[in-house]
Scaffold this active site. Structure first.
Site, PDB file in Angstrom:
ATOM      1  N   ARG A 104      17.229   3.984   6.415  1.00  0.00           N
ATOM      2  CA  ARG A 104      16.197   3.949   5.367  1.00  0.00           C
ATOM      3  C   ARG A 104      16.368   2.611   4.656  1.00  0.00           C
ATOM      4  O   ARG A 104      17.365   2.399   3.952  1.00  0.00           O
ATOM      5  CB  ARG A 104      16.373   5.129   4.408  1.00  0.00           C
ATOM      6  CG  ARG A 104      15.292   5.223   3.328  1.00  0.00           C
ATOM      7  CD  ARG A 104      15.554   6.450   2.467  1.00  0.00           C
ATOM      8  NE  ARG A 104      14.723   6.489   1.286  1.00  0.00           N
ATOM      9  CZ  ARG A 104      13.596   7.180   1.157  1.00  0.00           C
ATOM     10  NH1 ARG A 104      13.160   7.893   2.179  1.00  0.00           N
ATOM     11  NH2 ARG A 104      12.905   7.167   0.045  1.00  0.00           N
ATOM     12  N   HIS A 131       6.554   5.512   7.464  1.00  0.00           N
ATOM     13  CA  HIS A 131       7.367   6.686   7.099  1.00  0.00           C
ATOM     14  C   HIS A 131       7.060   7.811   8.107  1.00  0.00           C
ATOM     15  O   HIS A 131       6.482   8.836   7.750  1.00  0.00           O
ATOM     16  CB  HIS A 131       7.024   7.116   5.678  1.00  0.00           C
ATOM     17  CG  HIS A 131       8.073   7.969   5.028  1.00  0.00           C
ATOM     18  ND1 HIS A 131       9.213   8.401   5.689  1.00  0.00           N
ATOM     19  CD2 HIS A 131       8.156   8.498   3.770  1.00  0.00           C
ATOM     20  CE1 HIS A 131       9.943   9.133   4.867  1.00  0.00           C
ATOM     21  NE2 HIS A 131       9.329   9.206   3.705  1.00  0.00           N
ATOM     22  N   GLN A 134       8.075  11.664   7.575  1.00  0.00           N
ATOM     23  CA  GLN A 134       7.305  12.388   6.569  1.00  0.00           C
ATOM     24  C   GLN A 134       5.978  12.869   7.139  1.00  0.00           C
ATOM     25  O   GLN A 134       5.561  13.998   6.877  1.00  0.00           O
ATOM     26  CB  GLN A 134       7.051  11.496   5.352  1.00  0.00           C
ATOM     27  CG  GLN A 134       6.301  12.190   4.229  1.00  0.00           C
ATOM     28  CD  GLN A 134       7.084  13.352   3.642  1.00  0.00           C
ATOM     29  OE1 GLN A 134       8.199  13.173   3.176  1.00  0.00           O
ATOM     30  NE2 GLN A 134       6.504  14.549   3.647  1.00  0.00           N
ATOM     31  N   CYS A 270       4.373  13.612  -0.762  1.00  0.00           N
ATOM     32  CA  CYS A 270       5.694  13.483  -0.142  1.00  0.00           C
ATOM     33  C   CYS A 270       6.841  13.575  -1.141  1.00  0.00           C
ATOM     34  O   CYS A 270       7.994  13.725  -0.722  1.00  0.00           O
ATOM     35  CB  CYS A 270       5.778  12.182   0.658  1.00  0.00           C
ATOM     36  SG  CYS A 270       5.538  10.686  -0.313  1.00  0.00           S
ATOM     37  N   ARG A 298      10.567  18.724   6.279  1.00  0.00           N
ATOM     38  CA  ARG A 298      11.222  17.493   6.703  1.00  0.00           C
ATOM     39  C   ARG A 298      12.462  17.836   7.527  1.00  0.00           C
ATOM     40  O   ARG A 298      12.727  17.227   8.569  1.00  0.00           O
ATOM     41  CB  ARG A 298      11.633  16.656   5.481  1.00  0.00           C
ATOM     42  CG  ARG A 298      10.570  15.766   4.890  1.00  0.00           C
ATOM     43  CD  ARG A 298      10.257  14.536   5.723  1.00  0.00           C
ATOM     44  NE  ARG A 298      11.393  13.653   5.886  1.00  0.00           N
ATOM     45  CZ  ARG A 298      11.797  12.752   4.991  1.00  0.00           C
ATOM     46  NH1 ARG A 298      11.136  12.606   3.852  1.00  0.00           N
ATOM     47  NH2 ARG A 298      12.832  11.971   5.236  1.00  0.00           N
TER      48      ARG A 298
END
Length: 316
Positions: A104, A131, A134, A270, A298
């Site tokens: 990340r 992303h 997500q 999110c 997730r």
């Protein structure tokens, strides 16, 4: 098995994404029934964080443990990606000691350089540009609520022909939604303030057929099956916070926007969310909101992803 990476949504085919949705449903069923499932016993996931996170860390760490594996957690001070040691060297060293790496970070170039020199699969936990984990969770959540077949099983093709309204910043989430739409056959209604549009070149789209742009967010929400948004100021852009508050003032998802969407439309975010900024409390805490399912999912889609990257298509 050939090493595969998941650095952006378009790294996988539509068929692979459909497999992941179905596999995530089975893995989640096992979890809910307290069935022990340890396909990744003796495997190790390295998590490298240059951007702080709550959901990404908990979902990957808990998910890997639930699959029987172990986790090594590295922060900015631990990893020194591209500072004390070139990214390429870090990749060569770390990937000799673990089976899977999640990163990340800020620029997509960092994760791509790491993956190029890694001996193990690399997963994008978030970059400024994309992303993908997500959006996997968001689409899986939509299918759970609006995409079940007569036997109560997820039908991944139920995404085809749907309309997703994206209201807010043309950021990494928006880029990834556009990639997903192009692959899976739905349409994104995109509404951003002037100056914050999506860059089609960054999103890497082959055409503009899978999305429509609206200056008015209310028009973007009309007839939508899903309305979704994100914070106005993403991590790394804090210096623009006040400027963005003014620019995005009319892009707060409220009850009126949800009323012009389909009667059974869902709302997603999110997280973390700022009630009263990008979304009104009555929407995110209301009956159309599925943000808590979305957050939990997730973990389940990432378990399916890690299993797939390490073991291929598992059936049991």
């Amino acid at each position: 098995m050939t090493i595969r990476h998941f650095l952006q949504f378009s790294d996988f085919t539509a068929d692979e994404h459909r497999w992941l949705f179905q596999r995530a449903a089975e893995i989640k069923r096992k979890f809910k029934n307290y069935e022990k499932y340890h396909p990744l016993a003796d495997r190790t996931l390295a998590m490298i964080f240059e951007k702080a996170s709550t959901r990404t860390r908990v979902s990957f760490e808990a998910g890997m443990y639930q699959l029987g594996g172990s986790v090594v957690h590295l922060t900015t001070g631990d990893s020194q990606l591209g500072r004390a040691e070139p990214i390429e060297d870090s990749a060569k060293v770390i990937s000799r000691m673990v089976d899977l790496v999640m990163i990340r970070t800020f620029g997509q170039d960092k994760i791509e350089r790491f993956a190029e020199h890694s001996r193990v699969p690399v997963i994008n936990g978030l970059t400024n540009e994309f992303h993908p984990c997500q959006i996997l969770a968001d689409l899986f959540t939509f299918l759970e609520h609006r995409g079940l077949d007569a036997q109560g099983r997820i039908d991944p093709r139920a995404l085809e022909g749907r309309v997703v309204a994206w209201v807010g910043d043309g950021n990494n989430m928006a880029n990834t939604w556009l990639q997903a739409a192009e692959l899976l056959g739905f349409t994104v209604h995109l509404s951003t303030p002037s100056g914050y549009e999506v860059n089609q070149d960054v999103a890497g789209l082959r055409s503009a057929d899978s999305y429509k742009v609206f200056a008015d967010p209310m028009e973007a929400c009309q007839g939508a099956d899903l309305v979704t948004t994100d914070v106005w100021t993403s991590m790394g852009f804090e210096a623009e916070n006040e400027e963005r508050r003014k620019a995005f003032a009319n892009w707060c998802v409220d009850a009126e926007m949800m009323r012009v969407a389909r009667p059974d439309a869902l709302f997603m975010h999110c997280l973390p969310a700022h009630r009263g900024e990008e979304v009104q409390a009555e929407v995110i805490d209301g009956p159309q909101s599925v943000v808590w399912d979305e957050a939990e999912n997730r973990m389940h889609v990432q378990k399916a992803l890690m299993e797939y990257l390490l073991l291929g298509r598992v059936t049991d």
